[in-house]
Design a protein around this motif. Structure first.
Motif, mmCIF file in Angstrom:
data_model
loop_
_atom_site.group_PDB
_atom_site.id
_atom_site.type_symbol
_atom_site.label_atom_id
_atom_site.label_comp_id
_atom_site.label_asym_id
_atom_site.label_seq_id
_atom_site.Cartn_x
_atom_site.Cartn_y
_atom_site.Cartn_z
ATOM 1 N N LEU A 1 32.761 42.798 -3.738
ATOM 2 C CA LEU A 1 31.355 43.159 -3.731
ATOM 3 C C LEU A 1 31.161 44.369 -2.819
ATOM 4 C CD1 LEU A 1 29.660 39.640 -3.397
ATOM 5 C CD2 LEU A 1 30.563 40.773 -5.439
ATOM 6 N N ALA A 2 30.686 45.460 -3.388
ATOM 7 C CA ALA A 2 30.463 46.697 -2.635
ATOM 8 C C ALA A 2 28.977 46.832 -2.331
ATOM 9 C CB ALA A 2 30.943 47.904 -3.434
ATOM 10 N N VAL A 3 28.630 46.977 -1.044
ATOM 11 C CA VAL A 3 27.238 47.150 -0.603
ATOM 12 C C VAL A 3 27.054 48.579 -0.116
ATOM 13 C CG1 VAL A 3 25.436 46.354 0.952
ATOM 14 C CG2 VAL A 3 27.129 44.722 0.091
ATOM 15 N N SER B 1 35.249 39.226 -1.191
ATOM 16 C CA SER B 1 35.575 40.301 -0.266
ATOM 17 C C SER B 1 34.433 41.302 -0.341
ATOM 18 C CB SER B 1 36.896 40.972 -0.644
ATOM 19 O OG SER B 1 37.123 42.112 0.152
ATOM 20 N N LEU B 2 33.602 41.342 0.704
ATOM 21 C CA LEU B 2 32.434 42.200 0.725
ATOM 22 C C LEU B 2 32.689 43.368 1.669
ATOM 23 C CD1 LEU B 2 28.754 41.154 0.670
ATOM 24 C CD2 LEU B 2 29.491 42.723 2.460
ATOM 25 N N TYR B 3 32.398 44.577 1.206
ATOM 26 C CA TYR B 3 32.615 45.754 2.040
ATOM 27 C C TYR B 3 31.471 46.734 1.854
ATOM 28 C CZ TYR B 3 34.492 47.765 -2.342
ATOM 29 O OH TYR B 3 34.661 48.195 -3.644
ATOM 30 N N ASN C 1 36.856 49.836 -6.945
ATOM 31 C CA ASN C 1 36.700 49.201 -8.253
ATOM 32 C C ASN C 1 36.090 47.810 -8.070
ATOM 33 O OD1 ASN C 1 36.937 48.746 -11.026
ATOM 34 N ND2 ASN C 1 39.003 47.895 -10.820
ATOM 35 N N PRO C 2 34.816 47.749 -7.662
ATOM 36 C CA PRO C 2 34.216 46.448 -7.347
ATOM 37 C C PRO C 2 33.811 45.667 -8.593
ATOM 38 C CG PRO C 2 32.591 48.161 -7.113
ATOM 39 C CD PRO C 2 33.881 48.856 -7.465
ATOM 40 N N ASP C 3 33.626 44.374 -8.413
ATOM 41 C CA ASP C 3 33.094 43.523 -9.472
ATOM 42 C C ASP C 3 31.571 43.587 -9.510
ATOM 43 O OD1 ASP C 3 35.624 42.217 -10.396
ATOM 44 O OD2 ASP C 3 35.665 41.598 -8.292
ATOM 45 N N ALA C 4 30.953 43.927 -8.379
ATOM 46 C CA ALA C 4 29.502 44.101 -8.323
ATOM 47 C C ALA C 4 29.180 45.132 -7.253
ATOM 48 C CB ALA C 4 28.796 42.786 -8.015
ATOM 49 N N ILE C 5 28.143 45.911 -7.515
ATOM 50 C CA ILE C 5 27.635 46.886 -6.554
ATOM 51 C C ILE C 5 26.234 46.450 -6.162
ATOM 52 C CG2 ILE C 5 27.008 49.303 -6.160
ATOM 53 C CD1 ILE C 5 29.020 50.023 -8.382
ATOM 54 N N ILE C 6 26.000 46.313 -4.866
ATOM 55 C CA ILE C 6 24.704 45.862 -4.371
ATOM 56 C C ILE C 6 23.995 47.008 -3.667
ATOM 57 C CG2 ILE C 6 23.499 44.213 -2.898
ATOM 58 C CD1 ILE C 6 25.865 42.320 -3.217
ATOM 59 N N LEU C 7 22.772 47.279 -4.109
ATOM 60 C CA LEU C 7 21.913 48.272 -3.472
ATOM 61 C C LEU C 7 20.948 47.517 -2.560
ATOM 62 C CD1 LEU C 7 22.982 49.582 -6.144
ATOM 63 C CD2 LEU C 7 20.885 50.928 -6.178
ATOM 64 N N PRO C 8 21.098 47.607 -1.242
ATOM 65 C CA PRO C 8 20.262 46.832 -0.323
ATOM 66 C C PRO C 8 18.931 47.499 -0.030
ATOM 67 C CG PRO C 8 21.884 48.050 0.918
ATOM 68 C CD PRO C 8 22.138 48.362 -0.544
ATOM 69 N N GLY C 9 18.182 46.923 0.895
ATOM 70 C CA GLY C 9 16.897 47.481 1.293
ATOM 71 C C GLY C 9 17.055 48.762 2.090
ATOM 72 N N GLN D 1 30.541 50.766 -17.572
ATOM 73 C CA GLN D 1 31.827 50.110 -17.765
ATOM 74 C C GLN D 1 31.749 48.599 -17.557
ATOM 75 O OE1 GLN D 1 34.457 52.155 -15.072
ATOM 76 N NE2 GLN D 1 34.024 54.159 -15.993
ATOM 77 N N GLY D 2 30.550 48.096 -17.198
ATOM 78 C CA GLY D 2 30.375 46.648 -17.098
ATOM 79 C C GLY D 2 30.294 46.092 -15.698
ATOM 80 N N THR D 3 30.367 46.928 -14.671
ATOM 81 C CA THR D 3 30.225 46.426 -13.306
ATOM 82 C C THR D 3 28.790 45.957 -13.077
ATOM 83 O OG1 THR D 3 31.896 47.958 -12.492
ATOM 84 C CG2 THR D 3 30.420 47.015 -10.855
ATOM 85 N N ALA D 4 28.640 44.777 -12.502
ATOM 86 C CA ALA D 4 27.303 44.249 -12.221
ATOM 87 C C ALA D 4 26.623 45.084 -11.148
ATOM 88 C CB ALA D 4 27.403 42.797 -11.761
ATOM 89 N N ILE D 5 25.341 45.373 -11.341
ATOM 90 C CA ILE D 5 24.538 46.113 -10.371
ATOM 91 C C ILE D 5 23.393 45.208 -9.918
ATOM 92 C CG2 ILE D 5 23.256 48.209 -9.858
ATOM 93 C CD1 ILE D 5 26.137 48.759 -10.729
ATOM 94 N N VAL D 6 23.222 45.089 -8.593
ATOM 95 C CA VAL D 6 22.182 44.233 -8.016
ATOM 96 C C VAL D 6 21.352 45.071 -7.053
ATOM 97 C CG1 VAL D 6 21.697 42.201 -6.601
ATOM 98 C CG2 VAL D 6 23.639 42.179 -8.197
ATOM 99 N N GLY D 7 20.034 45.008 -7.181
ATOM 100 C CA GLY D 7 19.149 45.716 -6.269
ATOM 101 C C GLY D 7 18.270 44.734 -5.510
ATOM 102 N N ILE D 8 18.249 44.862 -4.178
ATOM 103 C CA ILE D 8 17.408 44.004 -3.342
ATOM 104 C C ILE D 8 16.357 44.885 -2.662
ATOM 105 C CG2 ILE D 8 17.324 42.339 -1.458
ATOM 106 C CD1 ILE D 8 19.004 41.382 -3.809
ATOM 107 N N CYS D 9 15.096 44.600 -2.888
ATOM 108 C CA CYS D 9 13.964 45.302 -2.280
ATOM 109 C C CYS D 9 14.052 46.805 -2.558
ATOM 110 C CB CYS D 9 13.873 44.994 -0.788
ATOM 111 S SG CYS D 9 12.269 45.462 -0.072
ATOM 112 N N GLY D 10 14.352 47.631 -1.545
ATOM 113 C CA GLY D 10 14.466 49.068 -1.784
ATOM 114 C C GLY D 10 15.504 49.404 -2.827
ATOM 115 N N GLY D 11 16.589 48.639 -2.869
ATOM 116 C CA GLY D 11 17.609 48.837 -3.888
ATOM 117 C C GLY D 11 17.106 48.494 -5.275
ATOM 118 N N TYR D 12 16.220 47.520 -5.377
ATOM 119 C CA TYR D 12 15.551 47.167 -6.636
ATOM 120 C C TYR D 12 14.696 48.333 -7.108
ATOM 121 C CZ TYR D 12 12.081 44.481 -9.435
ATOM 122 O OH TYR D 12 11.222 44.006 -10.414
#
Length: 519
Positions: A257-259, A281-283, A293-301, A327-338
């Motif tokens: 998980l890439a933040v 494994s979060l980095y 090459n993450p399984d998910a990319i998280i866009l935080p606040g 390419q299919g990587t999950a993208i997650v946005g939280i607050c500002g990242g949303y």
């Protein structure tokens, strides 16, 4: 008997907040009514009180250590840097204005009166107030206007524990230099020294500690060893410096998980629970090259959403995220990242930046308009989307909090998808919130603390596992229980290494003195 003790430090990130939390829990365990206090906080990692007020994260955590509900009086002045030499000033839990440093100096006298009023209310309900300072008390250029370190100690005649971080080196210079730069009346209030984050054999430091006591005339009340894996939220984004891992980090059987570490990242404690999962494994990512090459990319606040997004556009990371999404990587946005993940962000009144319109990632058919009124409240509800793509998550209960200044609406004729949650705060009607893509791969929400919800966190990770052909895992820990265990572990650790008998004598308490709860 003194009703207060103050924790000051030789610098930022020396462990003041954690030591204050430890003392809050220790004295709570001993039967005292304890509350935390920090007059002025500069932080982007904030906390929403039960009545919907915003304070620094550290005081919210310390209130939990005390076993009491957090209030805005525990941190009456919160400064949230937003870029361009400006900060949002939050007073008693609500935004007051955006100010430059020079403007804030003119506000300092008014802020000091607010600080005193808040402290008086807190002390009325407590046997002990654990007060935290900020940064260093020896900043000569700030002394005349400061309202968080020695000015507070002198006003209250509060005994001060001076905390130094031996892990960063130069601990003797830290302590001696700080004391030398204090005024005599300030130095007299320093009741003792605490050396924090020690690693190694304590016997090798004995001669140095004796020298320090002789040189300063102050007792060393504790040599606190480094305590790994504490699992309590950090307040300062400096703490992320130790959590930026190489893209090769993690095992082959872990989800990656890439933040994004925005320049103005806020509420990064949202991801602490994820870091505790055995298959994660979060980095944190600071540039396109470190995305990997993450399984998910998280866009935080973020405290400056348009500017932070434009930073990623300029560095090329935004382009990489779009490629990964295709390419299919999950993208997650939280607050500002949303907000970033939508089609456009509009800031017609310059609330967060000087950019009137900024195109976003374009992943969700949503547009955000920034307004001057901030929404801060605790909410709860259920997952409403996902019967077909997230069957294990549909109907799961969630709770958390919202802190944002934008209103997000759907763009007519945009990409398909559906709202993710049905949420409500006390006194509100339930409403649809968040967004989920038709395939269940990409989603976003304003709900801070969403990953603190155990079933939601575990089942979402299982969705990622299913994408890789891995079997689901059962829930292995409950986040709130783990936090409580962390408080107890911290208190036991500090009890073992801090001279509490001498500390109580500093406070003027008899060794066998007991205070009845609720007196």
């Amino acid at each position: 008997m003194k009703k207060r003790i103050m924790i000051q430090g030789t610098g930022s990130d020396v462990g003041k907040s954690v030591l204050a939390a430890a003392l809050c829990r220790i004295f709570k365990q001993d039967g005292y009514r304890v509350v935390p206090f920090k007059s002025q906080n500069m932080a982007l990692n904030s906390y929403v009180t039960p009545d919907g007020k915003e304070i620094g994260r550290a005081q919210g955590v310390q209130a939990e250590a005390c076993g009491v509900d957090a209030t805005a009086d525990m941190n009456p002045i919160l400064i949230k840097p937003s870029g361009s030499m400006r900060s949002q000033i939050v007073v008693r839990g609500k935004p007051l204005a955006s100010m430059e440093a020079k403007s804030y100096q003119h506000f300092a006298d008014q802020a000091w009166e607010i600080v005193k009023e808040s402290y008086r209310r807190l002390e009325e309900r407590a046997d002990l107030v654990v007060i935290e300072g900020a940064g260093s008390p020896a900043e000569i250029n700030l002394r005349k206007r400061e309202i968080v370190n020695m000015r507070v100690a002198c006003w209250l005649q509060a005994p001060v524990l001076l905390v130094a971080d031996i892990d960063r080196g130069g601990v003797f210079a830290q302590v001696v230099g700080t004391l030398e730069l204090l005024e005599p009346k300030e130095r007299d209030l320093v009741a003792g020294i605490v050396i924090n984050k020690f690693r190694g054999d304590p016997s090798l430091l004995e001669s140095g500690l004796r020298w320090l006591e002789e040189r300063t005339g102050k007792p060393v009340l504790g040599l606190i060893p480094h305590l790994p894996g504490l699992d309590l939220e950090a307040e300062d984004s400096m703490a992320l410096d130790t959590r930026v891992r190489p893209v090769t980090a993690g095992r082959e059987d872990q989800l990656r998980l890439a933040v994004l570490r925005h320049p103005h990242i806020s509420n990064f404690s949202d991801f602490d629970a994820l870091e505790n999962e055995p298959d994660v494994s979060l980095y944190y990512v600071q540039d396109a090259e470190s995305l990997g090459n993450p399984d998910a990319i998280i866009l935080p606040g973020s405290k400056n959403v348009p500017e932070d997004w434009l930073h990623w556009v300029r560095t090329g990371l935004a382009h990489r995220i779009r490629e990964r999404a295709k390419q299919g990587t999950a993208i997650v946005g939280i607050c500002g990242g949303y907000q970033m993940a939508g089609e456009e962000m509009a800031d017609p009144h310059g609330v967060e930046s000087h950019h009137p319109r900024v195109k976003g990632l374009g992943l969700f058919p949503l547009q955000t308009t920034f307004l001057s009124e901030k929404r801060t409240l605790r909410v709860e509800g259920i997952v409403t989307a996902g019967d077909d793509v997230w069957p294990a998550l549909a109907g799961i209960g969630v709770k958390g909090y919202e802190i944002h200044m934008g209103i997000t609406t759907r763009v007519p004729g945009g990409q398909p998808g559906r709202p993710l949650f049905r949420l409500a705060a006390d006194g509100e009607d339930p409403r649809e919130e968040g967004w989920l893509s038709p395939d269940g791969r990409h989603w976003g929400t304003y709900l801070h603390g969403v990953f603190d919800n155990d079933r939601f966190r575990r089942e979402w990770l299982n969705v990622l596992r299913a994408e890789k052909g891995w079997p689901p895992l059962k829930l292995t820990f409950r986040y709130e229980e783990k936090r409580e265990e962390a408080f107890e572990r911290l208190a036991a650790h500090v009890r073992q290494h801090l001279d509490l008998k001498r500390l109580k004598r500093v406070l003027g308490w008899e060794e066998d003195e007991k205070i009845t709860k609720g007196r």
